[in-house]
Scaffold this active site. Sequence first.
Site, PDB file in Angstrom:
ATOM      1  N   ASP A 145       0.848  -1.195   0.000  1.00 10.79           N
ATOM      2  CA  ASP A 145       0.000   0.000   0.000  1.00 10.79           C
ATOM      3  C   ASP A 145       0.882   1.243   0.000  1.00 10.79           C
ATOM      4  O   ASP A 145       2.048   1.202   0.418  1.00 10.79           O
ATOM      5  CB  ASP A 145      -0.935   0.002   1.213  1.00 10.79           C
ATOM      6  CG  ASP A 145      -0.194  -0.015   2.551  1.00 10.79           C
ATOM      7  OD1 ASP A 145       0.777  -0.794   2.693  1.00 10.79           O
ATOM      8  OD2 ASP A 145      -0.572   0.743   3.459  1.00 10.79           O
ATOM      9  N   GLU A 197       0.287  -1.104   5.927  1.00  7.93           N
ATOM     10  CA  GLU A 197       1.354  -0.574   6.760  1.00  7.93           C
ATOM     11  C   GLU A 197       1.259   0.936   6.928  1.00  7.93           C
ATOM     12  O   GLU A 197       1.566   1.484   8.006  1.00  7.93           O
ATOM     13  CB  GLU A 197       2.712  -0.951   6.154  1.00  7.93           C
ATOM     14  CG  GLU A 197       3.920  -0.658   7.049  1.00  7.93           C
ATOM     15  CD  GLU A 197       4.472   0.757   6.893  1.00  7.93           C
ATOM     16  OE1 GLU A 197       5.290   1.170   7.732  1.00  7.93           O
ATOM     17  OE2 GLU A 197       4.071   1.467   5.934  1.00  7.93           O
TER      18      GLU A 197
END
Length: 379
Positions: free
Chosen positions: A86, A147
């Site tokens: 991400d 994350e």
Amino acid sequence: MTNPLALPFDADEMLAGLTPWIETESPTFDTAAVNRMMDVVQHDLAALGARVERIPGRMGLGDSVRATMPHARAGEGGILLLGHLDTVHPVGTLAKLPYRREGDICYGPGLMDMKGGNYVYLDALRKLLAAGVQTPLPVTVLFTPDEEIGTPSTRELIETEAKRHKFILVPEPARPDGGAVIGRYAIARFDLQTRGKPSHAGWALSDGRSAIAEMAKSVARIESMTTDDCTFSVGVFNAGQWVNCVSSVCNAEVLSMAKTQALLDEGVAKMMALNSNEGEVVMEVRRGVTRPVWEPDQPGTMAMLSLAQEIAGEIGFGLTGSSAGGGSDGNFTGFLGLPTLDSIGVRGKGLHTLTEHIFVDSLVERAKLAAALYCRLGA
């Protein structure tokens, strides 16, 4: 055995392979976009002959991908390559930050943090497999989707998987001096809400009590608590729909970073003390996700650093090791006492900005480091 430093790594080849990775934008909160990125990576891992598992997402977030690389002892604990796919860049960022090379620099959203490092460490596995080199330990790859927002949905998955392994490699971007991370500061997030009283801003302004005004006062108060060892930053501020209404609700998010757990505990206490239901505007503070302190100088991690420094010397560059701010999933594995080497990915600048870029020469440099680590860890 083939010398891993002599494998035919090629920067242009890696940049071409990275094209679909960078052009598949994957901001954390866009679950469909993150899952498209997982599709790309799942395909690349399958093409390497890995046994690939798609782990469904939860909490409304994206999926994870776990891959067991080909090995005589595949599936056993060994080396875990741990990374996130991400990014902080919304879909459409490519229009402002297109994936492109300009001389010795290559630009792109998420290229530095951390798709570039993830790809380089996979390319090292690709070259080792093509050369018929079997690493002393089997390698497992785990890529996660969240994350950048503190890993709320996959921390348990990461910790459970990591405990199976002897060594954890986290190819987050290298520190500004090119160095690795062997410890990380603690991170805490907070959700804030002020609640006031609505009114018509033109007709009855004095009847209202502005949640925005109260939150604005709190921003200055919160950020003034920052010291060199414990910082506070208001990164999100949302309120209001109509300019002619006194806003009755305002939401904000705060990030705190501290060098020690004791300092973080003090910071948390200061934040929670802001809770108040006195007066005409209520302030509510709620704890969000936390990354624990990863204490430096753990023997297993220091042994990994020593090996990496030896390899770096053979390649021709120096590699420092130090604690750092800015959380990563290495916080979790390091906190558990598992040998973890973090920020061993590509070198670059401007992460999380519209100038995010990497230095092209770091691709081959870090691929050689990765290949040698795979071949010498556990040997």
